[in-house]
Design an enzyme around this catalytic site. Structure first.
Site, PDB file in Angstrom:
ATOM      1  CB  CYS A 136       9.634  18.751  -0.231  1.00 54.94           C
ATOM      2  SG  CYS A 136       8.464  19.487  -1.351  1.00 54.94           S
TER       3      CYS A 136
ATOM      4  CB  CYS B 195       7.945  23.408  -1.207  1.00 47.51           C
ATOM      5  SG  CYS B 195       6.530  23.956  -2.138  1.00 47.51           S
TER       6      CYS B 195
END
Lengths: 92, 141
Positions: free
Chosen positions: B49, B47
């Site tokens: 993030c 991801c």
């Protein structure tokens, strides 16, 4: 390095709380916002008819620990959306 | 189906090159958790993030003077058995990735779920971890 989907909107990949005009409140990872509604992944929801906890208790627990996946994917229709905010914004 | 190992290799090496121990099998997870003391577990992922917040935040936190006894990582979507074994060590917590957990003698004492990583900068995540290190870990003498 990571994955980026700039065409999915600013909430793409963000865990959000979707309050509705009905009794249910949804928590899920926003995939995209479409003309049909907000597409959520890994979705949990609070329904006062099904939960012992109040909505506030449910949200505070989710802020601390995250949400359990009840539904892999769910679309909250736009006309039922009352409020959308990041789950992290509810942190004390 | 697991991700292409070559695709995720740089994401793994970002942590492993800084000394974070990769746990890639059930046996490695169990052996790590069989040890006493404090242990940071990073559930790494592809991801954005993880790239923008979790990994750089962990790397910053690991420069702090107080450290857990072990820093370990599993990779979600790649080492499926190891990730399941690691998640079983924190079964009371909803699975998310990336996420960060600090254990003391096998019990979770601090947990950073994915939604507290999303959109946060590395410094904020590192500060969160450093506070947990200061609270639960022992400074090296």
């Amino acid at each position: 390095m990571g994955t980026f989907h700039d065409d999915k909107g600013e909430l793409h990949g963000i865990t959000v709380v979707v309050e509705t005009t009905g009794p249910r409140t949804y928590i899920g990872r926003c995939f995209e916002e479409t003309e049909q509604g907000i597409v959520l992944l890994d979705v949990d929801f609070h329904d006062p008819a099904e939960h012992d906890k109040t909505k506030d208790e449910y949200l505070q627990h989710a802020v601390k620990f995250g949400q359990w996946k009840k539904l892999a994917k769910f679309v909250v229709p736009n006309d039922e959306v009352a409020k959308v905010q990041r789950l992290a914004e509810l942190a004390p | 189906m697991p991700y292409d190992p070559e695709m995720v290799r740089p994401m793994r090496e970002e942590l492993s090159s800084a000394g974070v121990q990769e746990l890639t099998t059930i046996e490695e997870v169990d052996a790590s958790f069989a040890q006493s003391g404090t242990q940071l577990l990073v559930i790494n992922s592809v991801c954005g993030c993880a790239a923008g917040g979790a990994r750089p935040g962990v790397l910053l936190a690991l420069k702090h003077s107080v450290q857990p006894d072990r820093a370990t990582t599993v990779f979600a979507g790649q080492d499926l058995d190891a990730v399941n074994a690691a998640r079983a060590k924190m079964a009371d917590f909803p699975p998310s990735s990336p996420c960060l957990a600090l254990f003391k003698d096998g019990e979770v004492v601090h947990f950073v779920p994915r939604h507290m990583i999303e959109g946060r900068d590395a410094q904020s995540i590192a500060f969160d971890l450093v506070e947990a290190f200061d609270k639960h870990c022992v400074a090296a003498s």
